[in-house]
Structures are given as structure tokens and as C-alpha cells.
Motif scaffolding. Structure first.
Motif, mmCIF file in Angstrom:
data_model
loop_
_atom_site.group_PDB
_atom_site.id
_atom_site.type_symbol
_atom_site.label_atom_id
_atom_site.label_comp_id
_atom_site.label_asym_id
_atom_site.label_seq_id
_atom_site.Cartn_x
_atom_site.Cartn_y
_atom_site.Cartn_z
ATOM 1 N N PRO A 68 -5.994 9.889 9.024
ATOM 2 C CA PRO A 68 -7.122 8.927 9.243
ATOM 3 C C PRO A 68 -8.051 9.072 8.432
ATOM 4 C CG PRO A 68 -6.545 10.136 11.296
ATOM 5 C CD PRO A 68 -5.941 10.777 10.083
ATOM 6 N N VAL A 69 -8.670 7.921 7.827
ATOM 7 C CA VAL A 69 -9.632 7.736 6.839
ATOM 8 C C VAL A 69 -10.828 6.652 7.273
ATOM 9 C CG1 VAL A 69 -8.356 8.736 4.822
ATOM 10 C CG2 VAL A 69 -8.292 6.369 5.317
ATOM 11 N N ALA A 70 -11.792 6.629 7.053
ATOM 12 C CA ALA A 70 -12.789 5.691 7.286
ATOM 13 C C ALA A 70 -12.599 4.537 6.598
ATOM 14 C CB ALA A 70 -14.336 6.126 6.822
ATOM 15 N N ASP A 71 -12.113 4.519 5.124
ATOM 16 C CA ASP A 71 -11.900 3.436 4.253
ATOM 17 C C ASP A 71 -10.666 3.526 3.428
ATOM 18 O OD1 ASP A 71 -11.883 1.712 2.095
ATOM 19 O OD2 ASP A 71 -14.121 1.603 1.957
ATOM 20 N N VAL A 72 -9.474 2.947 4.047
ATOM 21 C CA VAL A 72 -8.165 2.707 3.578
ATOM 22 C C VAL A 72 -8.323 2.390 2.011
ATOM 23 C CG1 VAL A 72 -5.822 1.721 3.781
ATOM 24 C CG2 VAL A 72 -7.066 2.544 5.810
ATOM 25 N N GLU A 73 -9.001 1.235 1.810
ATOM 26 C CA GLU A 73 -8.846 0.715 0.401
ATOM 27 C C GLU A 73 -9.568 1.877 -0.597
ATOM 28 O OE1 GLU A 73 -10.325 -2.930 -0.235
ATOM 29 O OE2 GLU A 73 -9.083 -3.901 1.044
ATOM 30 N N ALA A 74 -10.467 2.503 -0.044
ATOM 31 C CA ALA A 74 -11.165 3.511 -0.983
ATOM 32 C C ALA A 74 -10.118 4.748 -1.202
ATOM 33 C CB ALA A 74 -12.391 4.036 -0.615
ATOM 34 N N ALA A 75 -9.546 5.342 -0.123
ATOM 35 C CA ALA A 75 -8.490 6.202 -0.162
ATOM 36 C C ALA A 75 -7.334 6.015 -0.901
ATOM 37 C CB ALA A 75 -8.105 6.655 1.155
ATOM 38 N N VAL A 76 -6.823 4.798 -1.048
ATOM 39 C CA VAL A 76 -5.787 4.211 -1.697
ATOM 40 C C VAL A 76 -6.214 4.477 -3.529
ATOM 41 C CG1 VAL A 76 -4.236 2.364 -2.531
ATOM 42 C CG2 VAL A 76 -4.728 2.880 -0.394
ATOM 43 N N VAL A 77 -7.134 3.921 -3.663
ATOM 44 C CA VAL A 77 -7.815 3.960 -5.132
ATOM 45 C C VAL A 77 -7.774 5.361 -5.537
ATOM 46 C CG1 VAL A 77 -9.658 3.369 -6.606
ATOM 47 C CG2 VAL A 77 -8.781 1.546 -4.984
ATOM 48 N N ALA A 78 -8.328 6.125 -4.663
ATOM 49 C CA ALA A 78 -8.890 7.827 -5.167
ATOM 50 C C ALA A 78 -7.294 8.335 -5.180
ATOM 51 C CB ALA A 78 -9.631 8.329 -4.071
ATOM 52 N N LEU A 79 -6.390 7.991 -4.295
ATOM 53 C CA LEU A 79 -5.037 8.636 -4.586
ATOM 54 C C LEU A 79 -4.212 8.308 -5.610
ATOM 55 C CD1 LEU A 79 -4.348 9.123 -0.544
ATOM 56 C CD2 LEU A 79 -4.968 10.919 -2.269
ATOM 57 N N ARG A 80 -4.420 6.995 -5.826
ATOM 58 C CA ARG A 80 -3.833 6.511 -6.955
ATOM 59 C C ARG A 80 -4.272 7.166 -8.349
ATOM 60 N NH1 ARG A 80 -3.885 0.145 -6.599
ATOM 61 N NH2 ARG A 80 -4.901 0.583 -8.553
ATOM 62 N N ASP A 81 -5.581 7.223 -8.313
ATOM 63 C CA ASP A 81 -6.184 8.289 -9.346
ATOM 64 C C ASP A 81 -5.753 9.590 -9.623
ATOM 65 O OD1 ASP A 81 -7.692 5.887 -10.116
ATOM 66 O OD2 ASP A 81 -9.472 6.583 -9.306
ATOM 67 N N GLN A 82 -5.187 10.005 -8.605
ATOM 68 C CA GLN A 82 -4.471 11.459 -8.701
ATOM 69 C C GLN A 82 -2.881 11.212 -8.748
ATOM 70 O OE1 GLN A 82 -5.878 14.570 -8.317
ATOM 71 N NE2 GLN A 82 -7.729 13.325 -8.446
ATOM 72 N N GLY A 83 -2.432 9.972 -9.029
ATOM 73 C CA GLY A 83 -1.066 9.894 -9.426
ATOM 74 C C GLY A 83 -0.271 9.435 -8.095
ATOM 75 N N VAL A 84 -0.928 9.340 -6.915
ATOM 76 C CA VAL A 84 0.109 9.076 -5.900
ATOM 77 C C VAL A 84 0.466 7.454 -5.944
ATOM 78 C CG1 VAL A 84 -0.075 8.674 -3.380
ATOM 79 C CG2 VAL A 84 -1.091 10.450 -4.379
ATOM 80 N N VAL A 85 1.668 7.416 -5.732
ATOM 81 C CA VAL A 85 2.555 5.731 -5.603
ATOM 82 C C VAL A 85 2.303 5.454 -4.269
ATOM 83 C CG1 VAL A 85 4.263 4.574 -6.593
ATOM 84 C CG2 VAL A 85 3.751 6.384 -8.013
ATOM 85 N N PHE A 86 1.899 4.319 -4.224
ATOM 86 C CA PHE A 86 1.952 3.723 -2.724
ATOM 87 C C PHE A 86 3.140 2.783 -2.692
ATOM 88 C CE2 PHE A 86 -2.149 5.314 -2.643
ATOM 89 C CZ PHE A 86 -2.054 5.971 -1.197
ATOM 90 N N GLU A 87 3.693 2.904 -1.482
ATOM 91 C CA GLU A 87 4.859 1.919 -1.246
ATOM 92 C C GLU A 87 4.496 0.343 -0.990
ATOM 93 O OE1 GLU A 87 8.385 3.436 -0.634
ATOM 94 O OE2 GLU A 87 7.168 5.058 -1.586
ATOM 95 N N HIS A 88 5.452 -0.312 -1.368
ATOM 96 C CA HIS A 88 5.239 -1.775 -1.375
ATOM 97 C C HIS A 88 6.549 -2.468 -0.466
ATOM 98 C CE1 HIS A 88 1.549 -2.162 -3.941
ATOM 99 N NE2 HIS A 88 2.139 -1.476 -4.729
#
Length: 129
Positions: A68-88
């Protein structure tokens, strides 16, 4: 009988060292050495989640751990910056946008996998239950 139990969860991975690096360095979760060669993830409030090795591990077809996070979009951007690839997902009931965020009802959520293929998510924190 079990309502006072301090239950905990656990899941398998193919490689513990790979999991230690991903959960600790990429996701920023506190990772400890556990009993019998397991890892312990310490999540909010110190709740433990066991991670154990299983060389023939096959990931589940469902989400095993939600963050659980307060801001999903911000978490996605931050995790992408760490190399995490999100499912589409396209053309399904859980169709996601260009960021990988599902906006089709309910809390915002975005899914990604760990190195063993386990499905994880960041999900909008809707406050106290």
C-alpha cells in the motif's frame, strides 16, 4: 482459537541472494537472515514475511504481496527509476495504462514481478480499514 495468533506469510523464490538484492536494494525493504536459511522481510510495523528457497519454484498466477502506498503513480515512477518493470495488460478486465496502472475501478494498482516471477503490486492506500 487462532484469532489471537500473530500470523505471518511466506513465499518461495528460486534464488535467495537475488531476492535479497531485489527486496533490499531495489525495493528498499528491510531484509534479515532468518532461521533455516530463509530471509525475513520486515514490512510496516515490523510484520515479518518469510522468503524461502525453492529451486524448482513456479510463481503463482496471482499477486502474492501488495505494498500500500499513498501515491501509486509516484511509486511507479520511483520504482521504474530503480529498474522495476511494470506489467501491462491489454484487452482484459484489468487493462492498464501506459504507466502500468489499472484505473478501472477500485483502488489504483500497478503490478510487477520479482526476479523469481512472483507477482507484486503497489496499491493505493485507502486509509484505515
Amino acid at each position: 482459537m487462532l484469532k489471537e495468533s500473530t500470523a505471518f506469510s511466506g513465499f518461495a523464490v528460486k534464488d535467495l541472494q537475488e531476492a535479497r538484492r531485489f527486496y533490499g536494494e531495489v525495493l528498499g525493504v528491510t531484509v534479515e537472515d532468518g532461521a533455516m536459511g530463509m530471509l525475513v522481510l520486515r514490512l510496516g510495523g515490523g510484520r515479518p514475511v518469510l522468503v524461502y528457497p525453492k529451486p524448482d519454484h513456479e510463481p503463482a498466477g496471482f499477486t502474492i504481496l501488495n505494498f500500500p502506498v499513498a501515491d501509486v503513480e509516484a511509486a511507479v515512477v520511483a520504482l521504474r527509476d530503480q529498474g522495476v518493470v511494470f506489467e501491462h495488460y491489454e484487452g482484459t478486465p484489468v487493462e492498464t495504462d501506459e504507466l502500468g496502472v489499472f484505473r478501472g475501478g477500485g483502488p489504483l494498482i500497478a503490478w510487477f514481478t520479482d526476479p523469481s516471477g512472483n507477482i507484486l503490486s503497489v496499491i493505493e492506500d485507502e486509509g484505515p480499514a
